[in-house]
Design a protein around this motif. Structure first.
Motif, PDB file in Angstrom:
ATOM      1  N   GLY A  95       0.814  -1.212   0.000  1.00 45.01           N
ATOM      2  CA  GLY A  95       0.000   0.000   0.000  1.00 45.01           C
ATOM      3  C   GLY A  95       0.840   1.252   0.000  1.00 45.01           C
ATOM      4  O   GLY A  95       0.451   2.270   0.598  1.00 45.01           O
ATOM      5  N   ASP A  96       2.002   1.181  -0.656  1.00 43.71           N
ATOM      6  CA  ASP A  96       2.921   2.321  -0.780  1.00 43.71           C
ATOM      7  C   ASP A  96       3.441   2.812   0.572  1.00 43.71           C
ATOM      8  O   ASP A  96       3.798   3.982   0.728  1.00 43.71           O
ATOM      9  N   ILE A  97       3.486   1.889   1.562  1.00 42.81           N
ATOM     10  CA  ILE A  97       4.117   2.238   2.838  1.00 42.81           C
ATOM     11  C   ILE A  97       5.636   2.194   2.654  1.00 42.81           C
ATOM     12  O   ILE A  97       6.171   1.204   2.135  1.00 42.81           O
ATOM     13  N   ALA A  98       6.298   3.217   3.037  1.00 47.34           N
ATOM     14  CA  ALA A  98       7.740   3.312   2.816  1.00 47.34           C
ATOM     15  C   ALA A  98       8.464   2.202   3.561  1.00 47.34           C
ATOM     16  O   ALA A  98       8.243   1.969   4.744  1.00 47.34           O
ATOM     17  N   THR A  99       9.301   1.469   2.839  1.00 50.37           N
ATOM     18  CA  THR A  99      10.124   0.432   3.455  1.00 50.37           C
ATOM     19  C   THR A  99      11.405   0.301   2.645  1.00 50.37           C
ATOM     20  O   THR A  99      11.426   0.567   1.438  1.00 50.37           O
ATOM     21  N   SER A 100      12.450  -0.098   3.298  1.00 44.96           N
ATOM     22  CA  SER A 100      13.736  -0.218   2.614  1.00 44.96           C
ATOM     23  C   SER A 100      13.912  -1.623   2.055  1.00 44.96           C
ATOM     24  O   SER A 100      13.465  -2.596   2.651  1.00 44.96           O
ATOM     25  N   PHE A 101      14.548  -1.710   0.910  1.00 38.88           N
ATOM     26  CA  PHE A 101      14.868  -3.005   0.307  1.00 38.88           C
ATOM     27  C   PHE A 101      16.270  -2.896  -0.274  1.00 38.88           C
ATOM     28  O   PHE A 101      16.476  -2.286  -1.325  1.00 38.88           O
ATOM     29  N   HIS A 102      17.231  -3.442   0.448  1.00 40.87           N
ATOM     30  CA  HIS A 102      18.623  -3.380   0.016  1.00 40.87           C
ATOM     31  C   HIS A 102      19.233  -4.769   0.136  1.00 40.87           C
ATOM     32  O   HIS A 102      20.004  -5.063   1.060  1.00 40.87           O
ATOM     33  N   PRO A 103      18.929  -5.678  -0.778  1.00 41.13           N
ATOM     34  CA  PRO A 103      19.475  -7.043  -0.687  1.00 41.13           C
ATOM     35  C   PRO A 103      20.970  -7.046  -0.991  1.00 41.13           C
ATOM     36  O   PRO A 103      21.448  -6.354  -1.889  1.00 41.13           O
ATOM     37  N   LYS A 104      21.700  -7.807  -0.217  1.00 39.75           N
ATOM     38  CA  LYS A 104      23.134  -7.971  -0.468  1.00 39.75           C
ATOM     39  C   LYS A 104      23.574  -9.306   0.109  1.00 39.75           C
ATOM     40  O   LYS A 104      22.926  -9.871   0.993  1.00 39.75           O
ATOM     41  N   LEU A 105      24.684  -9.792  -0.419  1.00 38.22           N
ATOM     42  CA  LEU A 105      25.131 -11.139  -0.053  1.00 38.22           C
ATOM     43  C   LEU A 105      25.640 -11.200   1.384  1.00 38.22           C
ATOM     44  O   LEU A 105      25.480 -12.216   2.063  1.00 38.22           O
ATOM     45  N   TRP A 106      26.216 -10.124   1.881  1.00 40.11           N
ATOM     46  CA  TRP A 106      26.785 -10.145   3.236  1.00 40.11           C
ATOM     47  C   TRP A 106      26.126  -9.063   4.080  1.00 40.11           C
ATOM     48  O   TRP A 106      26.201  -7.876   3.773  1.00 40.11           O
ATOM     49  N   HIS A 107      25.434  -9.487   5.112  1.00 39.22           N
ATOM     50  CA  HIS A 107      24.780  -8.544   6.024  1.00 39.22           C
ATOM     51  C   HIS A 107      25.513  -8.438   7.350  1.00 39.22           C
ATOM     52  O   HIS A 107      25.006  -7.848   8.302  1.00 39.22           O
ATOM     53  N   GLY A 108      26.671  -9.056   7.417  1.00 37.36           N
ATOM     54  CA  GLY A 108      27.385  -9.081   8.684  1.00 37.36           C
ATOM     55  C   GLY A 108      26.949 -10.277   9.518  1.00 37.36           C
ATOM     56  O   GLY A 108      26.138 -11.116   9.097  1.00 37.36           O
ATOM     57  N   ILE A 109      27.520 -10.357  10.718  1.00 39.08           N
ATOM     58  CA  ILE A 109      27.170 -11.470  11.620  1.00 39.08           C
ATOM     59  C   ILE A 109      25.888 -11.100  12.352  1.00 39.08           C
ATOM     60  O   ILE A 109      25.864 -10.219  13.209  1.00 39.08           O
ATOM     61  N   THR A 110      24.829 -11.762  11.973  1.00 39.91           N
ATOM     62  CA  THR A 110      23.506 -11.474  12.520  1.00 39.91           C
ATOM     63  C   THR A 110      22.907 -12.756  13.083  1.00 39.91           C
ATOM     64  O   THR A 110      23.402 -13.855  12.810  1.00 39.91           O
ATOM     65  N   PRO A 111      21.842 -12.642  13.888  1.00 38.95           N
ATOM     66  CA  PRO A 111      21.176 -13.864  14.361  1.00 38.95           C
ATOM     67  C   PRO A 111      20.727 -14.765  13.219  1.00 38.95           C
ATOM     68  O   PRO A 111      20.783 -15.994  13.327  1.00 38.95           O
ATOM     69  N   ALA A 112      20.304 -14.157  12.122  1.00 33.13           N
ATOM     70  CA  ALA A 112      19.863 -14.951  10.978  1.00 33.13           C
ATOM     71  C   ALA A 112      21.024 -15.752  10.399  1.00 33.13           C
ATOM     72  O   ALA A 112      20.859 -16.923  10.010  1.00 33.13           O
ATOM     73  N   LEU A 113      22.206 -15.157  10.317  1.00 33.90           N
ATOM     74  CA  LEU A 113      23.375 -15.873   9.793  1.00 33.90           C
ATOM     75  C   LEU A 113      23.750 -17.030  10.706  1.00 33.90           C
ATOM     76  O   LEU A 113      24.061 -18.138  10.233  1.00 33.90           O
ATOM     77  N   ILE A 114      23.707 -16.792  11.995  1.00 36.23           N
ATOM     78  CA  ILE A 114      24.037 -17.871  12.939  1.00 36.23           C
ATOM     79  C   ILE A 114      23.028 -19.015  12.804  1.00 36.23           C
ATOM     80  O   ILE A 114      23.389 -20.196  12.798  1.00 36.23           O
ATOM     81  N   MET A 115      21.744 -18.673  12.681  1.00 38.95           N
ATOM     82  CA  MET A 115      20.716 -19.700  12.500  1.00 38.95           C
ATOM     83  C   MET A 115      20.954 -20.476  11.201  1.00 38.95           C
ATOM     84  O   MET A 115      20.764 -21.705  11.149  1.00 38.95           O
ATOM     85  N   SER A 116      21.393 -19.783  10.157  1.00 36.77           N
ATOM     86  CA  SER A 116      21.661 -20.455   8.880  1.00 36.77           C
ATOM     87  C   SER A 116      22.819 -21.426   9.003  1.00 36.77           C
ATOM     88  O   SER A 116      22.766 -22.547   8.485  1.00 36.77           O
ATOM     89  N   ILE A 117      23.881 -21.006   9.686  1.00 30.54           N
ATOM     90  CA  ILE A 117      25.041 -21.880   9.838  1.00 30.54           C
ATOM     91  C   ILE A 117      24.659 -23.136  10.615  1.00 30.54           C
ATOM     92  O   ILE A 117      25.009 -24.265  10.241  1.00 30.54           O
ATOM     93  N   VAL A 118      23.935 -22.948  11.705  1.00 24.69           N
ATOM     94  CA  VAL A 118      23.501 -24.102  12.498  1.00 24.69           C
ATOM     95  C   VAL A 118      22.573 -25.001  11.678  1.00 24.69           C
ATOM     96  O   VAL A 118      22.673 -26.235  11.734  1.00 24.69           O
TER      97      VAL A 118
END
Length: 945
Positions: free
Chosen positions: A482-505
């Motif tokens: 609904g045209d609500i402003a949101t950011s979309f910046h996909p990239k291969l490396w987002h740094g060490i994040t909880p999501a990355l740790i979950m992916s490794i496990v």
């Protein structure tokens, strides 16, 4: 754009004689043409705008045939057409060489057009039409191998589940439109606050979700999708990975601005998505069939998409749109890869595969990369959207708890890694077997190139996500949120994040699950988890038994019972209407009946009594019925209704002759009649029905309305329709849609006659037929010379009369319906005079094609008015002058009337041909006589010599 796939499907059906390459070229041209039109309209949409197109649909109700293309529709339509084009190429090389693929490709295009309609519909009622068309076309595609039981069962199951959900969706969208005050999406999407505040919101939401969940195979409706894998692999790659099963998710995204933002939405949508994602991933790990593994993985990923849209945040919507793109790319490639393995190795059973990397290096490379993307391994497109998905799950709470959503999402990702690694290792990287069902080898370029294009895309999206996806994903996110402003910046490396740790496990645990898969498989088998399909079948059994019992009571094959019930219901409804609305007749002055009308009425009564009296003698009964029809025709003439009189006489002649042919296939007298009490009952019912109808006619005719509807037609017949024959103008213009429906029903009735009479000479019925025919007396002159010569001379005259009646119909009594009947009678006389064999040898066009041509011509004429901005089935006319001819009129209604005439002609000829075929098969022991008359001209010449 949306019409091109449908036109392509029609062309394929019409060009059955074209070779495989030609058929693929037609299918590909319609798809690429639609894609080109989509790209032409894309620039303003990519800039954040919307492209719209609409024409009046039902102006009296304020409905329009409207389409809109925004960012979300552009993304979805691009996937449908882009992947669709690759699937068409793949299907050309995948389908057996000896099998004609025109019909198969036409079904794919029919489905493609329906899905494209869903993507670009701006009116929710129009969207519902396309929605149901996807269910119907997918039913035909899943059951394409109709000779296989699993294909038939899978098609029925898919239709039952998605069709049932479609019924719920109809109710939900109707409620939504009623709440918003409009059925146009542009209005509905701006009415979110009004909809969510409505007391009907919970009901509308549940109904809409039922439609979405059934279409996108969400738990507990997930089980139809794996059984739909009985379809050919191109169908699986198209319907069940990139398009159909995403229709539900697409609708969730489309209605997200209106329906999301409530706790009910969050718990229903996110909860269903989480549960589906976990169940699908777990089951996928323990399947043996490659397509079953991919089917359950599709269920799991659809659950993840549903989960994301259920979170109710713009950031989750952004990830959902991105993963919708990624999943379509790698899953279509994987299904095509599984089809290649099945096609070249002779099996899809992973227990019979392994070590194919050395035997099929190209296929193995493509399958490994696509499966890695499905599992979310870097640096592929699937990895990016999985990371973003886990990140959204980490920040989502469930009833105040922080751990449930991340835990379930992590488990689903873990099992996703496990079944993806299993696909790679158990098919390609394990030890080579001593033997395979077939000698594995890489296929031709045409089969692996479509999947290679998609695999390259998933690699490039992983390496360069922003440049390759932002231009199309960002507008889609804007439309979905609904045209609500949101950011979309996909990239291969987002740094060490909880999501990355979950992916490794998840990767580590998934690898361990693959290592110990044999042990896990034995444990799974011991659990004896009940299959949803078996539960569905058991739940369906009592419903089927009840329906069968009810049908046995109502539809027991007795025509008398059916007519009796029809009369009884009509009489009951009529008396109820009289009770509620009164029954007083009008005070209109009547006129005395002349002696001729009284005599005709007495003749009519005499005919009715004679029919009842001579019911044991079928031939006499038919003659008396014709007398009744003739009296009715005279009544029409007396009441100044020449069109009705012409129609009645033509119908009477044609049907009486056809019934005479049918009587030849029946015993001379009925073997049994109803008992006296039943005849009394039927007589009373007939008198009640006839009396009520007569009284209703009297009540209407004695009332003088202040503004009769006939005045509208009288005033506008010439000005609006260009004709002075009000009856014909009404049929082809004012009520053209009704007439189109009537000729469609007539064509369907003729096809039903064809289907019913085809098996008439087989089995016990065929034996009885031959016995009855053997008992019939045969005339020594089957084709009398005088009859044959007279019929031959009358043929051109009757054809000219039919043409004359057709051409004058717009301004004088006549028209397409009567002309079609006259021409049918002319041809029928040839069949009767010279025999079926002689006439059939001179037939050049199949009756089915004639019916189809008539219905399509009428439909295209009606739809053509929409192109010029006029309401459906509106005619246009004009006056023209030519030397020697002078001034004359041309009207588009003539094209519509051509469709009417050819449909009527085709229906009558199909009934005639089938009755004649029965006679021919019943006399099959006798020598076929194809002479036009009983005297052979050749033998006469020999005798003269």
């Amino acid at each position: 754009m949306a019409a091109l796939p449908f036109l392509g499907a029609g062309c394929l059906l019409a060009l059955r004689g074209v070779d495989r390459n030609g058929q693929m070229a037609v299918a590909l041209a319609s798809t690429l043409g639609a894609l080109a039109l989509l790209l032409i309209h894309a620039p303003p949409v990519l800039d954040g705008g919307t492209s719209a197109f609409s024409v009046p649909w039902v102006p009296s109700l304020g409905l329009e045939l409207s389409f809109r293309l925004d960012g979300l529709g552009l993304l979805f339509a691009g996937l449908i057409l882009g992947i669709g084009a690759l699937i068409l190429v793949y299907a050309r090389f995948y389908m057996p060489a000896q099998e004609p693929i025109g019909y198969f490709l036409s079904l794919l295009l029919l489905f493609q057009g329906a899905m494209l309609g869903i993507a670009v519909s701006s009116n929710v009622l129009l969207l519902l039409i396309f929605w149901e068309l996807t269910s119907l076309s997918s039913f035909l595609l899943i059951g394409y191998r109709s000779d296989k039981a699993d294909g038939r069962q899978g098609a029925r199951m898919a239709l039952a589940i998605t069709g049932g959900g479609g019924v719920a969706l109809i109710g939900g969208l109707l409620l939504l439109g009623d709440i918003a005050g409009s059925y146009e999406l542009a209005d509905i999407l701006t009415s979110g606050d009004v909809v969510r505040a409505s007391s009907l919101y919970p009901v509308a939401l549940v109904l809409i979700l039922l439609g979405c969940f059934t279409k996108s195979a969400q738990f507990p409706f997930h089980f139809w999708l794996p059984h739909a894998m009985a379809a050919p692999t191109p169908v699986s790659a198209y319907l069940h990975s990139a398009t159909m099963v995403k229709a539900g998710v697409f609708l969730l995204a489309r209605l997200w601005p209106v329906l999301s933002g409530t706790e009910l939405w969050f718990y229903l949508v996110a909860g269903t998505g989480l549960l589906t994602a976990l169940i699908g991933a777990v089951i996928a790990l323990f399947r043996y069939d490659l397509k079953a593994i991919l089917a359950y993985s599709t269920i799991s990923h659809l659950g993840l998409l549903t989960m994301l849209f259920g979170f109710g945040t713009p950031a989750a919507v952004a990830v959902g749109v991105f993963h919708l793109l990624n999943h379509a790319i790698f899953k279509a490639a994987l299904f095509m890869n599984a089809g290649i393995v099945d096609h070249e190795a002779g099996t899809r059973d992973v227990r019979l595969l392994g070590g194919l990397a050395g035997l099929m290096p190209v296929t193995a490379t493509l399958g490994t990369i696509a499966a890695a993307s499905m599992g979310g391994l870097p640096p592929l497109g699937g990895f990016l959207s999985k990371e973003m998905m886990l990140e959204e799950a980490v920040h989502t709470t469930w009833a105040g708890w922080l751990w449930p959503v991340p835990l379930v999402a992590f488990l689903a990702a873990t099992f996703s890694i496990a079944y993806s690694l299993r696909f790679i290792f158990h098919v390609y990287l394990s030890a080579r077997r001593d033997s395979y069902p077939a000698a594995p080898h890489d296929p031709s370029l045409g089969m692996w190139a479509p999947s290679a294009i998609l695999v390259v895309l998933t690699v490039l999206i992983g390496l360069f996500p922003a440049p390759l996806t932002s231009f199309i994903v960002v507008p889609a996110i804007g439309a979905a949120s609904g045209d609500i402003a949101t950011s979309f910046h996909p990239k291969l490396w987002h740094g060490i994040t909880p999501a990355l740790i979950m992916s490794i496990v998840a990767i580590l645990v998934g690898a361990i699950a693959l290592w110990r898969h044999a042990i896990l498989q034995r444990l799974w088998d011991r659990l004896g988890v009940p299959e949803a399909k078996r539960i569905f079948d058991r739940g369906l059994e009592p419903l089927v038994d009840g329906a069968r019992s009810l049908s046995g009571v109502i539809h027991n094959g007795s025509l008398q019972r059916q007519l009796g019930l029809l009369f009884l219901v009509a009489i009951a409804l009529g008396f109820e209407a009289i009770r509620l609305g009164g029954y007083a007749t009008g005070g209109r002055e009547t006129i005395p009946a002349p002696a001729s009308a009284v005599a005709a009425w007495i003749l009519l009564l005499a005919g009715i009594v004679a029919v009842v009296k001579a019911q044991r003698q079928r031939y006499l009964t038919l003659i008396y019925i014709s007398i009744i029809g003739l009296v009715v025709s005279l009544a029409f003439i007396y009441l100044s209704a020449p069109d009705l009189a012409l129609t009645q006489i033509s119908v009477e002649v044609m049907t009486i002759l056809l019934l005479l042919l049918a009587l030849n296939m029946l015993p001379k007298t009925p073997r049994r009649l109803s008992s006296t009490p039943r005849r009394v009952r039927d007589g009373l019912l007939g008198l009640a029905g006839g009396g009520a109808t007569g009284w209703a006619a009297w009540a209407i005719m004695t009332r003088a309305p202040n503004d009769p509807i006939s005045s509208y037609h009288w005033e506008r017949s010439y000005a609006g329709g260009g004709g002075t024959n009000v009856v014909n103008v009404t049929l082809v213009d004012f009520r053209g849609f009704d007439t189109f429906g009537e000729i469609t029903v007539l064509g369907i009735a003729a096809l039903i006659i064809f289907a019913l009479l085809q098996p008439a000479t087989r089995g016990p019925s065929g034996q009885r037929l031959r016995e009855w025919v053997a008992e019939l007396p045969h005339s020594p002159e089957r084709h009398p010379m005088m009859f044959a010569v007279a019929a031959r001379l009358l043929l051109p005259l009757a054809m000219m009369v039919g043409l004359y009646i057709f051409l004058r119909g717009h301004n004088m009594p006549g028209g397409g319906f009567i002309a079609g009947l006259i021409v049918s009678i002319a041809l029928l006389m040839q069949y009767m005079a010279s025999g079926f064999e002689w006439a059939d040898q001179r037939r050049r066009i199949d009756e089915h094609s004639i019916i189809g041509f008539g219905v399509i011509t009428a439909a295209l004429t009606g739809l053509g008015s929409l192109v010029f901005g006029a309401p459906l089935f509106t005619s246009a006319f004009g006056y023209f002058s030519l030397p020697l001819i002078g001034k004359f009129e041309l009207t588009t209604a003539m094209l519509f009337d051509i469709g009417v005439a050819t449909t009527v002609f085709g229906a009558m000829m199909l009934a005639l041909a089938e009755l004649s075929h029965i006679a021919q098969r019943a006399h099959k022991e006798e020598p076929v006589d194809d002479n036009p008359m009983d005297i052979d001209p050749g033998r006469m010449l020999e005798a003269d010599r």
